[in-house]
Design an enzyme around this catalytic site. Structure first.
Site, PDB file in Angstrom:
ATOM      1  N   ASP A 155      -6.324  -0.901   1.583  1.00 24.98           N
ATOM      2  CA  ASP A 155      -5.234  -0.880   1.885  1.00 24.98           C
ATOM      3  C   ASP A 155      -5.445  -0.508   3.607  1.00 24.98           C
ATOM      4  O   ASP A 155      -6.359   0.167   3.994  1.00 24.98           O
ATOM      5  CB  ASP A 155      -4.448   0.455   1.508  1.00 24.98           C
ATOM      6  CG  ASP A 155      -2.927   0.433   1.907  1.00 24.98           C
ATOM      7  OD1 ASP A 155      -2.151   0.421   1.110  1.00 24.98           O
ATOM      8  OD2 ASP A 155      -2.528   0.583   3.159  1.00 24.98           O
ATOM      9  N   ILE A 156      -4.692  -1.346   4.425  1.00 22.08           N
ATOM     10  CA  ILE A 156      -5.103  -1.415   6.023  1.00 22.08           C
ATOM     11  C   ILE A 156      -4.593   0.203   6.393  1.00 22.08           C
ATOM     12  O   ILE A 156      -4.961   0.399   7.474  1.00 22.08           O
ATOM     13  CB  ILE A 156      -3.880  -2.402   6.398  1.00 22.08           C
ATOM     14  CG1 ILE A 156      -4.742  -2.891   7.824  1.00 22.08           C
ATOM     15  CG2 ILE A 156      -2.498  -2.169   6.661  1.00 22.08           C
ATOM     16  CD1 ILE A 156      -4.016  -3.946   8.444  1.00 22.08           C
TER      17      ILE A 156
ATOM     18  N   HIS B 118       2.291  -4.917  -6.517  1.00 18.22           N
ATOM     19  CA  HIS B 118       0.865  -4.067  -6.550  1.00 18.22           C
ATOM     20  C   HIS B 118       0.771  -2.802  -7.000  1.00 18.22           C
ATOM     21  O   HIS B 118       1.806  -1.921  -6.948  1.00 18.22           O
ATOM     22  CB  HIS B 118       0.549  -3.987  -4.670  1.00 18.22           C
ATOM     23  CG  HIS B 118       1.629  -3.552  -3.959  1.00 18.22           C
ATOM     24  ND1 HIS B 118       2.839  -4.058  -3.817  1.00 18.22           N
ATOM     25  CD2 HIS B 118       1.646  -2.287  -3.616  1.00 18.22           C
ATOM     26  CE1 HIS B 118       3.431  -3.008  -2.850  1.00 18.22           C
ATOM     27  NE2 HIS B 118       2.827  -1.932  -2.803  1.00 18.22           N
TER      28      HIS B 118
HETATM   29  P1  5GP Z   1       4.318  -0.185  -0.777  1.00 19.48           P
HETATM   30  O1  5GP Z   1       4.929   0.766   0.021  1.00 19.48           O
HETATM   31  O2  5GP Z   1       4.840  -1.523  -0.702  1.00 19.48           O
HETATM   32  O3  5GP Z   1       3.983   0.193  -2.125  1.00 19.48           O
HETATM   33  O4  5GP Z   1       2.925  -0.146  -0.195  1.00 19.48           O
HETATM   34  C1  5GP Z   1       2.624  -1.305   0.662  1.00 19.48           C
HETATM   35  C2  5GP Z   1       1.106  -1.192   1.056  1.00 19.48           C
HETATM   36  O5  5GP Z   1       0.463  -2.062   1.618  1.00 19.48           O
HETATM   37  C3  5GP Z   1       0.942   0.031   2.192  1.00 19.48           C
HETATM   38  O6  5GP Z   1       0.077   1.101   1.882  1.00 19.48           O
HETATM   39  C4  5GP Z   1       0.658  -0.731   3.420  1.00 19.48           C
HETATM   40  O7  5GP Z   1      -0.245  -0.038   4.215  1.00 19.48           O
HETATM   41  C5  5GP Z   1      -0.055  -1.876   2.835  1.00 19.48           C
HETATM   42  N1  5GP Z   1      -0.052  -2.911   3.654  1.00 19.48           N
HETATM   43  C6  5GP Z   1       0.789  -3.671   4.199  1.00 19.48           C
HETATM   44  N2  5GP Z   1       0.424  -4.876   4.828  1.00 19.48           N
HETATM   45  C7  5GP Z   1      -0.822  -4.753   4.687  1.00 19.48           C
HETATM   46  C8  5GP Z   1      -1.859  -5.908   5.161  1.00 19.48           C
HETATM   47  O8  5GP Z   1      -1.488  -6.892   5.963  1.00 19.48           O
HETATM   48  N3  5GP Z   1      -3.194  -5.624   4.604  1.00 19.48           N
HETATM   49  C9  5GP Z   1      -3.415  -4.595   3.977  1.00 19.48           C
HETATM   50  N4  5GP Z   1      -4.840  -4.332   3.362  1.00 19.48           N
HETATM   51  N5  5GP Z   1      -2.562  -3.549   3.487  1.00 19.48           N
HETATM   52  C10 5GP Z   1      -1.320  -3.760   3.968  1.00 19.48           C
END
Ligand code: 5GP
Ligand code: ZN
Length: 106
Positions: free
Chosen positions: A30-31, A99
């Site tokens: 995760d970024i 995810h």
């Molecule tokens: P959600 O809230 O949708 O479950 O989590 C999305 C996750 O994706 C977040 O923890 C965010 O930090 C991660 N994320 C968003 N954009 C990117 C990206 O471009 N690269 C990576 N490695 N992680 C990302």
């Protein structure tokens, strides 16, 4: 989906710190990690969320869940880890490509 960031990662169009890849799945760190180890495991197939899955996704979902402990152990989380799937805006989902979060070593 041409405008989906995780599809672009799956296609190798934008970089990610990958820890696993096969023909159906990819895992990357995760970024913005919320734990010392925090990676995301995704199907390469675009599905908006868990709420958009149906019986045709059953094998993919099983594979996703069974991969998580293997990858977690490889990342040093053999003694345990947390998983999360945020679903929908009300569930905190920000990236609308299914995810699984895997977190550990807090
Ligand atoms: P959600 O809230 O949708 O479950 O989590 C999305 C996750 O994706 C977040 O923890 C965010 O930090 C991660 N994320 C968003 N954009 C990117 C990206 O471009 N690269 C990576 N490695 N992680 C990302
Ligand atoms: Zn996608």
């Amino acid at each position: 989906m041409s405008n989906c960031i995780f599809c672009k990662i799956a296609a190798g169009e934008i970089p990610a710190n990958k820890l696993y890849e096969d023909d159906e799945m990819i895992a990357f760190h995760d970024i913005h990690p919320k734990a010392p180890v925090h990676f995301l495991l995704i199907p390469k197939l675009h599905v908006d969320s868990l709420a958009h899955c149906d019986a045709s996704h059953q094998a993919m979902l099983g594979k996703l869940l069974l991969l998580a402990p293997k990858l977690a152990a490889e990342q040093g989380l053999g003694d345990g880890f947390k998983t999360a799937i945020n679903t929908g805006a009300g569930g905190g989902q920000e990236v609308f490509h299914l995810h699984l979060h895997v977190l550990g070593n807090k």
